[in-house]
Design a protein around this motif. Sequence first.
Motif, PDB file in Angstrom:
ATOM      1  N   ARG A  12       0.970  -0.924   0.127  1.00  0.00           N
ATOM      2  CA  ARG A  12      -0.335  -0.030   0.140  1.00  0.00           C
ATOM      3  C   ARG A  12       1.140   1.067  -0.153  1.00  0.00           C
ATOM      4  O   ARG A  12       1.567   1.176   0.657  1.00  0.00           O
ATOM      5  N   THR A  13       0.213   2.502  -1.004  1.00  0.00           N
ATOM      6  CA  THR A  13       1.194   3.517  -0.529  1.00  0.00           C
ATOM      7  C   THR A  13       0.226   4.468  -0.647  1.00  0.00           C
ATOM      8  O   THR A  13      -0.992   4.706  -0.453  1.00  0.00           O
ATOM      9  N   ALA A  14       0.691   6.156  -0.372  1.00  0.00           N
ATOM     10  CA  ALA A  14      -0.061   6.696   0.121  1.00  0.00           C
ATOM     11  C   ALA A  14       0.889   7.922  -0.963  1.00  0.00           C
ATOM     12  O   ALA A  14       1.312   8.457  -1.660  1.00  0.00           O
ATOM     13  N   SER A  22      -6.601   8.887   6.254  1.00  0.00           N
ATOM     14  CA  SER A  22      -6.885   7.734   5.042  1.00  0.00           C
ATOM     15  C   SER A  22      -6.144   7.398   5.556  1.00  0.00           C
ATOM     16  O   SER A  22      -5.935   5.682   5.309  1.00  0.00           O
ATOM     17  N   VAL A  23      -4.985   7.454   5.777  1.00  0.00           N
ATOM     18  CA  VAL A  23      -3.602   6.730   6.030  1.00  0.00           C
ATOM     19  C   VAL A  23      -3.969   5.774   7.650  1.00  0.00           C
ATOM     20  O   VAL A  23      -3.165   4.548   7.773  1.00  0.00           O
ATOM     21  N   ALA A  24      -4.029   6.658   7.947  1.00  0.00           N
ATOM     22  CA  ALA A  24      -4.878   5.926   9.561  1.00  0.00           C
ATOM     23  C   ALA A  24      -5.356   5.330   9.779  1.00  0.00           C
ATOM     24  O   ALA A  24      -5.439   3.754  10.203  1.00  0.00           O
ATOM     25  N   VAL A  25      -6.482   4.859   8.767  1.00  0.00           N
ATOM     26  CA  VAL A  25      -7.313   3.760   8.996  1.00  0.00           C
ATOM     27  C   VAL A  25      -6.574   2.619   8.363  1.00  0.00           C
ATOM     28  O   VAL A  25      -6.968   1.716   9.292  1.00  0.00           O
ATOM     29  N   ILE A  26      -5.760   2.645   7.000  1.00  0.00           N
ATOM     30  CA  ILE A  26      -4.968   1.843   6.169  1.00  0.00           C
ATOM     31  C   ILE A  26      -3.816   1.445   7.524  1.00  0.00           C
ATOM     32  O   ILE A  26      -3.945   0.302   7.815  1.00  0.00           O
ATOM     33  N   LEU A  27      -3.222   1.896   7.998  1.00  0.00           N
ATOM     34  CA  LEU A  27      -2.820   1.892   9.141  1.00  0.00           C
ATOM     35  C   LEU A  27      -2.928   0.819  10.215  1.00  0.00           C
ATOM     36  O   LEU A  27      -2.816  -0.209  10.517  1.00  0.00           O
ATOM     37  N   CYS A  28      -3.940   1.397  10.788  1.00  0.00           N
ATOM     38  CA  CYS A  28      -5.060   0.592  11.983  1.00  0.00           C
ATOM     39  C   CYS A  28      -5.467  -0.432  11.428  1.00  0.00           C
ATOM     40  O   CYS A  28      -5.552  -1.938  12.319  1.00  0.00           O
ATOM     41  N   THR A  29      -6.257  -0.572  10.304  1.00  0.00           N
ATOM     42  CA  THR A  29      -7.095  -1.386   9.679  1.00  0.00           C
ATOM     43  C   THR A  29      -5.840  -2.829   9.205  1.00  0.00           C
ATOM     44  O   THR A  29      -6.162  -3.803   9.556  1.00  0.00           O
ATOM     45  N   ASN A  30      -5.083  -2.539   8.858  1.00  0.00           N
ATOM     46  CA  ASN A  30      -3.710  -3.967   8.312  1.00  0.00           C
ATOM     47  C   ASN A  30      -2.491  -3.668   9.424  1.00  0.00           C
ATOM     48  O   ASN A  30      -2.082  -4.587   8.741  1.00  0.00           O
ATOM     49  N   LYS A  31      -2.940  -3.307  10.299  1.00  0.00           N
ATOM     50  CA  LYS A  31      -1.629  -3.423  11.772  1.00  0.00           C
ATOM     51  C   LYS A  31      -0.711  -3.312  10.578  1.00  0.00           C
ATOM     52  O   LYS A  31       0.517  -4.081  11.092  1.00  0.00           O
ATOM     53  N   PRO A  36       4.624   4.498   1.840  1.00  0.00           N
ATOM     54  CA  PRO A  36       5.581   5.439   1.266  1.00  0.00           C
ATOM     55  C   PRO A  36       4.865   6.078   0.398  1.00  0.00           C
ATOM     56  O   PRO A  36       3.764   5.577   0.476  1.00  0.00           O
ATOM     57  N   VAL A  37       5.188   7.354   0.508  1.00  0.00           N
ATOM     58  CA  VAL A  37       4.573   8.419  -0.017  1.00  0.00           C
ATOM     59  C   VAL A  37       5.327   8.503  -1.886  1.00  0.00           C
ATOM     60  O   VAL A  37       6.405   8.486  -2.284  1.00  0.00           O
ATOM     61  N   VAL A  38       4.063   7.858  -2.671  1.00  0.00           N
ATOM     62  CA  VAL A  38       4.853   7.486  -4.029  1.00  0.00           C
ATOM     63  C   VAL A  38       3.288   9.523  -4.910  1.00  0.00           C
ATOM     64  O   VAL A  38       2.796   9.665  -4.468  1.00  0.00           O
ATOM     65  N   ASP A 128      14.631   6.449  -8.109  1.00  0.00           N
ATOM     66  CA  ASP A 128      13.660   7.218  -7.530  1.00  0.00           C
ATOM     67  C   ASP A 128      12.311   5.889  -7.228  1.00  0.00           C
ATOM     68  O   ASP A 128      11.656   6.834  -6.713  1.00  0.00           O
ATOM     69  N   LYS A 129      11.828   5.070  -8.094  1.00  0.00           N
ATOM     70  CA  LYS A 129      11.148   4.334  -8.923  1.00  0.00           C
ATOM     71  C   LYS A 129      10.701   3.181  -7.931  1.00  0.00           C
ATOM     72  O   LYS A 129      11.440   2.209  -7.626  1.00  0.00           O
ATOM     73  N   LEU A 130       9.198   2.994  -6.644  1.00  0.00           N
ATOM     74  CA  LEU A 130       9.290   2.567  -5.226  1.00  0.00           C
ATOM     75  C   LEU A 130       9.020   0.565  -6.014  1.00  0.00           C
ATOM     76  O   LEU A 130       7.854   0.970  -7.261  1.00  0.00           O
ATOM     77  N   VAL A 131       9.920  -0.257  -5.721  1.00  0.00           N
ATOM     78  CA  VAL A 131       9.197  -1.593  -6.331  1.00  0.00           C
ATOM     79  C   VAL A 131       8.756  -2.330  -5.129  1.00  0.00           C
ATOM     80  O   VAL A 131       8.274  -3.516  -4.891  1.00  0.00           O
TER      81      VAL A 131
END
Length: 150
Positions: A12-14, A22-31, A36-38, A128-131
Amino acid sequence: MLVEDVMTRNLRTAKRTDSVRSVAVILCTNKISGLPVVEEDNKLVGIISEKDILNGLLPGYRTFLHDPLKQRDFESMEESYEEILSKKVEDLMTARVFSVSPKDPILMAASQMDLHRFRRIPVVEDGDKLVGIVSLGDIHKAIFKRELNL
């Protein structure tokens, strides 16, 4: 063993403009503890973590330097969490990002994490391309499995 052998590829990325909520929801629900921010084409521009979000609640270093003995009402600081959640990712993210390449040895990645005191590091190609991303846990499990022939 190389980073590409143990890294997580589907992650997952932001985006900079995403809400912290929205990030806090992802972090909490997915533990998980960070994303990464892209930008377009998966260009890595930062990291947003639980620590970044919680640091938004805390008084700054300069505040403590100015009046280190002042009593602070830390419980009332929690009430500003809603204000933090309404911010954009770019307001709280860490923009200075350390990364590794898929072809780097896993212990080199581990040494970078130890040196900079974090538990995961983004994996990038072409500068700089996230893989992917690799964590200390990924590295430890891979070595453990190899050594035990699992």
